[in-house]
Motif scaffolding. Structure first.
Motif, PDB file in Angstrom:
ATOM      1  N   GLU A 158     -12.099  11.450   4.143  1.00 19.42           N
ATOM      2  CA  GLU A 158     -11.913  10.432   5.184  1.00 19.42           C
ATOM      3  C   GLU A 158     -10.533   9.772   5.105  1.00 19.42           C
ATOM      4  N   SER A 159      -9.985   9.454   6.283  1.00 16.62           N
ATOM      5  CA  SER A 159      -8.760   8.666   6.357  1.00 16.62           C
ATOM      6  C   SER A 159      -9.091   7.184   6.205  1.00 16.62           C
ATOM      7  N   LEU A 160      -8.110   6.414   5.740  1.00 15.05           N
ATOM      8  CA  LEU A 160      -8.236   4.968   5.645  1.00 15.05           C
ATOM      9  C   LEU A 160      -7.150   4.312   6.488  1.00 15.05           C
ATOM     10  N   ARG A 161      -7.454   3.137   6.976  1.00 12.31           N
ATOM     11  CA  ARG A 161      -6.471   2.322   7.676  1.00 12.31           C
ATOM     12  C   ARG A 161      -6.396   0.970   6.979  1.00 12.31           C
ATOM     13  N   VAL A 162      -5.172   0.579   6.615  1.00 18.75           N
ATOM     14  CA  VAL A 162      -4.937  -0.698   5.943  1.00 18.75           C
ATOM     15  C   VAL A 162      -4.158  -1.598   6.886  1.00 18.75           C
ATOM     16  N   SER A 163      -4.564  -2.865   6.970  1.00 18.51           N
ATOM     17  CA  SER A 163      -3.829  -3.834   7.784  1.00 18.51           C
ATOM     18  C   SER A 163      -3.894  -5.197   7.111  1.00 18.51           C
ATOM     19  N   PHE A 164      -2.851  -5.982   7.293  1.00 23.22           N
ATOM     20  CA  PHE A 164      -2.806  -7.317   6.696  1.00 23.22           C
ATOM     21  C   PHE A 164      -1.628  -8.092   7.293  1.00 23.22           C
ATOM     22  N   TRP A 165      -1.640  -9.404   7.052  1.00 21.09           N
ATOM     23  CA  TRP A 165      -0.543 -10.279   7.458  1.00 21.09           C
ATOM     24  C   TRP A 165       0.167 -10.785   6.212  1.00 21.09           C
ATOM     25  N   ALA A 166       1.508 -10.830   6.257  1.00 19.72           N
ATOM     26  CA  ALA A 166       2.271 -11.315   5.102  1.00 19.72           C
ATOM     27  C   ALA A 166       3.523 -12.041   5.563  1.00 19.72           C
ATOM     28  N   ARG A 167       4.003 -12.946   4.729  1.00 18.08           N
ATOM     29  CA  ARG A 167       5.277 -13.636   4.961  1.00 18.08           C
ATOM     30  C   ARG A 167       5.865 -14.035   3.615  1.00 18.08           C
ATOM     31  N   SER A 168       7.168 -14.250   3.595  1.00 14.98           N
ATOM     32  CA  SER A 168       7.835 -14.635   2.356  1.00 14.98           C
ATOM     33  C   SER A 168       9.055 -15.492   2.666  1.00 14.98           C
ATOM     34  N   SER A 169       9.426 -16.303   1.689  1.00 11.96           N
ATOM     35  CA  SER A 169      10.646 -17.094   1.820  1.00 11.96           C
ATOM     36  C   SER A 169      11.887 -16.242   1.591  1.00 11.96           C
ATOM     37  N   GLN A 170      11.697 -15.038   1.053  1.00 11.47           N
ATOM     38  CA  GLN A 170      12.786 -14.096   0.841  1.00 11.47           C
ATOM     39  C   GLN A 170      12.628 -12.907   1.795  1.00 11.47           C
ATOM     40  N   THR A 171      13.720 -12.241   2.099  1.00 17.57           N
ATOM     41  CA  THR A 171      13.653 -10.988   2.844  1.00 17.57           C
ATOM     42  C   THR A 171      13.758  -9.825   1.861  1.00 17.57           C
ATOM     43  N   GLY A 172      13.295  -8.663   2.286  1.00 16.48           N
ATOM     44  CA  GLY A 172      13.354  -7.489   1.430  1.00 16.48           C
ATOM     45  C   GLY A 172      12.152  -6.591   1.630  1.00 16.48           C
ATOM     46  N   VAL A 173      11.998  -5.624   0.775  1.00 14.94           N
ATOM     47  CA  VAL A 173      10.941  -4.618   0.887  1.00 14.94           C
ATOM     48  C   VAL A 173       9.879  -4.865  -0.190  1.00 14.94           C
ATOM     49  N   PHE A 174       8.610  -4.924   0.236  1.00 12.40           N
ATOM     50  CA  PHE A 174       7.523  -4.896  -0.734  1.00 12.40           C
ATOM     51  C   PHE A 174       6.716  -3.623  -0.489  1.00 12.40           C
ATOM     52  N   VAL A 175       5.865  -3.271  -1.427  1.00  9.17           N
ATOM     53  CA  VAL A 175       5.236  -1.952  -1.422  1.00  9.17           C
ATOM     54  C   VAL A 175       3.730  -2.072  -1.665  1.00  9.17           C
ATOM     55  N   THR A 176       2.951  -1.280  -0.924  1.00  5.02           N
ATOM     56  CA  THR A 176       1.527  -1.148  -1.219  1.00  5.02           C
ATOM     57  C   THR A 176       1.273   0.277  -1.705  1.00  5.02           C
ATOM     58  N   THR A 177       0.432   0.393  -2.719  1.00  2.63           N
ATOM     59  CA  THR A 177       0.124   1.698  -3.325  1.00  2.63           C
ATOM     60  C   THR A 177      -1.373   1.812  -3.561  1.00  2.63           C
ATOM     61  N   LEU A 178      -1.938   2.946  -3.146  1.00  6.19           N
ATOM     62  CA  LEU A 178      -3.342   3.260  -3.411  1.00  6.19           C
ATOM     63  C   LEU A 178      -3.388   4.308  -4.500  1.00  6.19           C
ATOM     64  N   ARG A 179      -4.251   4.093  -5.508  1.00  4.49           N
ATOM     65  CA  ARG A 179      -4.351   5.049  -6.599  1.00  4.49           C
ATOM     66  C   ARG A 179      -5.809   5.388  -6.894  1.00  4.49           C
ATOM     67  N   HIS A 180      -6.081   6.669  -7.092  1.00  4.46           N
ATOM     68  CA  HIS A 180      -7.328   7.084  -7.717  1.00  4.46           C
ATOM     69  C   HIS A 180      -6.985   8.133  -8.773  1.00  4.46           C
ATOM     70  N   ASP A 181      -7.565   7.973  -9.957  1.00  6.32           N
ATOM     71  CA  ASP A 181      -7.306   8.884 -11.053  1.00  6.32           C
ATOM     72  C   ASP A 181      -5.792   9.043 -11.260  1.00  6.32           C
ATOM     73  N   ASN A 182      -5.273  10.266 -11.211  1.00  3.68           N
ATOM     74  CA  ASN A 182      -3.846  10.493 -11.442  1.00  3.68           C
ATOM     75  C   ASN A 182      -3.097  10.761 -10.144  1.00  3.68           C
ATOM     76  N   LYS A 183      -3.621  10.258  -9.033  1.00  2.00           N
ATOM     77  CA  LYS A 183      -3.015  10.471  -7.714  1.00  2.00           C
ATOM     78  C   LYS A 183      -2.653   9.126  -7.086  1.00  2.00           C
ATOM     79  N   ILE A 184      -1.508   9.076  -6.416  1.00  2.00           N
ATOM     80  CA  ILE A 184      -1.090   7.863  -5.719  1.00  2.00           C
ATOM     81  C   ILE A 184      -0.501   8.208  -4.348  1.00  2.00           C
ATOM     82  N   ILE A 185      -0.493   7.189  -3.492  1.00  2.00           N
ATOM     83  CA  ILE A 185       0.176   7.267  -2.194  1.00  2.00           C
ATOM     84  C   ILE A 185       0.660   5.856  -1.876  1.00  2.00           C
TER      85      ILE A 185
END
Length: 267
Positions: A134-161
């Motif tokens: 199955e495919s997953l869809r992730v959604s959320f709202w975020a804000r920061s006082s700084q600009t830049g790149v943040f990262v989300t990572t999904l992991r199971h066992d020895n696999k990541i995306i």
């Protein structure tokens, strides 16, 4: 047209439809629920039984229920904030991470991250390791006082995306989405009450975590890949990061955040 020469369903050249009688669908594409779409709990951080915390310098389940916080470098405050939420979206709380004392200099092991774990028995339905994954869809709202790149990572066992998200304007909520294909190659190693899968929001991180290659499709785990490309820096700068409406759902479409009652979320 059914029943001789009687028109039952008409589509004109502009795409408008006219129907008489009853139309019955024999099946729907996708067996996704209309309720209980959100497979993670406390995505709006409304449950906070531990209470707000200040002076945090290490890892732990410090604040919001079901959410773990990793910290190395700065001193932070963690709180359930009700004054800074996306306007008109139905939220009354958000997770607030505030760097109150910045690290004097950047180090390879620096990290600021939130993570959420699923028991294997709760995600075995994703059918990983098969053509029906199955495919997953992730959604959320975020804000920061700084600009830049943040990262989300999904992991199971020895696999990541992973997925990179850019904050271009400070102190402004933005909705972020992420489409995650099912892992057809490898199944879950745990299908019982132990941790089977987890997702991480890397707010800020050092080279031990952010210097690898971004895995935009399922690939082998390496610590340096987990927050690859993370540039948002709340480690050596004081500031704030907010997140709410975090929803992980099974299916092909991102839907609005599924609000539930306080009682149901607490249960």
């Amino acid at each position: 047209r059914t029943g001789g020469n009687t028109d039952r369903f008409i589509i004109d050249q502009d795409g408008n439809t006219t129907q008489t009688g009853i139309a019955t669908a024999s099946d729907f594409v996708g067996d996704y629920p209309l309720s209980n779409r959100r497979i993670n709990m406390n995505g709006d951080f409304i449950i906070n039984q531990r209470g707000n915390k200040t002076g945090i310098t290490g890892n732990g389940y410090h604040c919001w229920d079901r959410w773990y916080y990793n910290n190395h470098g700065p001193t932070v405050s963690l709180s359930q904030d009700s004054s800074t939420v996306p306007v008109g979206r139905g939220f009354r709380t958000a997770a607030k991470v505030e760097t109150t004392t910045a690290a004097g200099s950047a180090h390879a092991g620096n990290v600021m991250a939130l993570s959420y774990k699923w028991e294997g028995q709760d995600v075995v339905r994703l059918k990983y390791g098969s053509a029906q994954a199955e495919s997953l869809r992730v959604s959320f709202w975020a804000r920061s006082s700084q600009t830049g790149v943040f990262v989300t990572t999904l992991r199971h066992d020895n696999k990541i995306i992973s997925k990179q998200h850019t904050i271009s304007t400070a102190n402004t909520y933005v909705k972020y989405t992420w489409d995650i294909p099912g892992d057809t190659a490898d199944g879950l190693g745990t299908t019982n009450a132990n941790s089977g899968m987890y997702i991480v929001v890397y707010i800020s991180s050092g080279s031990n975590t952010n210097s690898g290659g971004l895995q935009t499709s399922w690939g082998a785990y390496h610590a340096a890949h987990m927050g690859a490309g993370n540039t948002l820096d709340l480690v050596t700068n004081t500031g704030t990061f907010y997140i709410t409406g975090f929803q992980v759902e099974v299916g092909e479409t991102v839907t609005p955040y599924e609000h539930t009652s306080y009682a149901e979320e607490l249960r």
